[in-house]
Design an enzyme around this catalytic site. Sequence first.
Site, PDB file in Angstrom:
ATOM      1  N   ASP A 112       0.954  -1.455  -0.169  1.00 53.42           N
ATOM      2  CA  ASP A 112      -0.112   0.010  -0.010  1.00 53.42           C
ATOM      3  C   ASP A 112       0.764   1.082   0.013  1.00 53.42           C
ATOM      4  OD1 ASP A 112      -2.372   1.552   0.294  1.00 53.42           O
ATOM      5  OD2 ASP A 112      -1.759   1.806   2.310  1.00 53.42           O
ATOM      6  N   ARG A 113       0.681   2.266  -0.434  1.00 51.18           N
ATOM      7  CA  ARG A 113       1.178   3.531  -0.509  1.00 51.18           C
ATOM      8  C   ARG A 113       1.170   4.211   0.920  1.00 51.18           C
ATOM      9  NH1 ARG A 113       0.325   8.866  -4.163  1.00 51.18           N
ATOM     10  NH2 ARG A 113      -0.617   9.185  -2.157  1.00 51.18           N
ATOM     11  N   ASP A 114      -0.154   4.988   0.884  1.00 50.66           N
ATOM     12  CA  ASP A 114      -0.257   6.080   2.081  1.00 50.66           C
ATOM     13  C   ASP A 114      -0.100   5.480   3.549  1.00 50.66           C
ATOM     14  OD1 ASP A 114      -0.438   7.887   0.145  1.00 50.66           O
ATOM     15  OD2 ASP A 114      -2.595   7.841   0.247  1.00 50.66           O
TER      16      ASP A 114
ATOM     17  N   TYR B 258      -5.909  13.902   3.098  1.00 54.86           N
ATOM     18  CA  TYR B 258      -5.652  13.689   1.475  1.00 54.86           C
ATOM     19  C   TYR B 258      -4.311  14.491   1.345  1.00 54.86           C
ATOM     20  CZ  TYR B 258     -10.284  11.601   0.855  1.00 54.86           C
ATOM     21  OH  TYR B 258     -11.022  10.642   1.167  1.00 54.86           O
TER      22      TYR B 258
ATOM     23  N   GLN C   4      -6.900   5.723  -4.385  1.00 55.32           N
ATOM     24  CA  GLN C   4      -6.755   7.340  -4.394  1.00 55.32           C
ATOM     25  C   GLN C   4      -8.088   7.875  -4.869  1.00 55.32           C
ATOM     26  OE1 GLN C   4      -3.832   9.128  -3.799  1.00 55.32           O
ATOM     27  NE2 GLN C   4      -3.062   7.129  -2.864  1.00 55.32           N
TER      28      GLN C   4
ATOM     29  N   CYS D  33      -6.666   2.825  -7.761  1.00 54.89           N
ATOM     30  CA  CYS D  33      -8.170   3.251  -7.903  1.00 54.89           C
ATOM     31  C   CYS D  33      -8.494   4.691  -7.705  1.00 54.89           C
ATOM     32  CB  CYS D  33      -8.746   2.221  -6.976  1.00 54.89           C
ATOM     33  SG  CYS D  33     -10.699   2.870  -6.833  1.00 54.89           S
TER      34      CYS D  33
ATOM     35  N   HIS E  98     -11.430   5.946  -8.042  1.00 60.21           N
ATOM     36  CA  HIS E  98     -12.878   6.078  -7.844  1.00 60.21           C
ATOM     37  C   HIS E  98     -13.343   6.599  -6.330  1.00 60.21           C
ATOM     38  CE1 HIS E  98     -12.233   3.001 -11.121  1.00 60.21           C
ATOM     39  NE2 HIS E  98     -13.078   4.131 -11.791  1.00 60.21           N
TER      40      HIS E  98
ATOM     41  N   CYS F   9     -16.797   0.670  -7.142  1.00 55.58           N
ATOM     42  CA  CYS F   9     -16.019   0.000  -8.324  1.00 55.58           C
ATOM     43  C   CYS F   9     -15.093  -1.306  -7.866  1.00 55.58           C
ATOM     44  CB  CYS F   9     -14.928   0.666  -8.886  1.00 55.58           C
ATOM     45  SG  CYS F   9     -13.703   0.972  -7.422  1.00 55.58           S
TER      46      CYS F   9
ATOM     47  N   LYS G 243      -9.794  -1.245  -2.968  1.00 55.69           N
ATOM     48  CA  LYS G 243      -9.540  -2.260  -1.978  1.00 55.69           C
ATOM     49  C   LYS G 243     -10.728  -1.983  -0.664  1.00 55.69           C
ATOM     50  CE  LYS G 243      -5.280  -0.833  -1.368  1.00 55.69           C
ATOM     51  NZ  LYS G 243      -4.014  -0.316  -0.919  1.00 55.69           N
TER      52      LYS G 243
ATOM     53  N   ASP H  70      -1.518  -1.178   5.866  1.00 60.11           N
ATOM     54  CA  ASP H  70      -1.839  -0.348   7.411  1.00 60.11           C
ATOM     55  C   ASP H  70      -3.240  -0.196   7.566  1.00 60.11           C
ATOM     56  OD1 ASP H  70      -2.261   1.638   5.545  1.00 60.11           O
ATOM     57  OD2 ASP H  70      -2.128   3.353   6.872  1.00 60.11           O
TER      58      ASP H  70
END
Length: 192
Positions: free
Chosen positions: A6-8, A18, A51, A88, A90, A96, A100, A126
């Site tokens: 995962d990124r964030d 955000y 995202q 993502c 959306h 969608c 996740k 996380d």
Amino acid sequence: MLIILDRDGVINQYDGSYICSPDEWHPIPGSIEAVARLCHAGHRIAIATNQSGIGRGYYDVDTLDAMHDKLEGLVEAAGGCIDLITYCPHHPDDYCRCRKPRIGLLEQIRTHYRLDSLNGAIMVGDSRKDLEAGVSAGCDVALVRTGNGLDTERHLAERPIPRVQVPVFDNLRSFADALLASEGWQKQIESV
């Protein structure tokens, strides 16, 4: 081994707000070096990130691309490589297939690598959404305590994911340390 991040909250700092520009995107100390170390050891790195800020109109795809250019540049400067970033864009209300905890992003990764399954891959996140997506796609999973990780760890203690052991690490660096140690990953799983 394929490692899906995962990124964030895993790679970059995240407090629930955000991240809307490259200037607001800051790596967690040690995370870039951890990715590079995993690459040096022969692991493949992919990212799967929700995202919804795009769907909410907070930033656009070009801005997201600029954030990812910054991430990839830092990893490359440390001697590593990110093979693939899936995201993502959306809004959650769009329901969608890629957001996740659904597995659309992980299916994109599986297709990219031409794999029959993601068995043996590790999804590092996380949040419960990351873990549930990983489990549903056939990955092993790991939780980091950065980002939303402490809250997720607490909630997992109250409501575990059925039939899944979730090893927990302080951060991406400690995950990489355990995985790269000869028995570290297996010892961490056995201690859960």
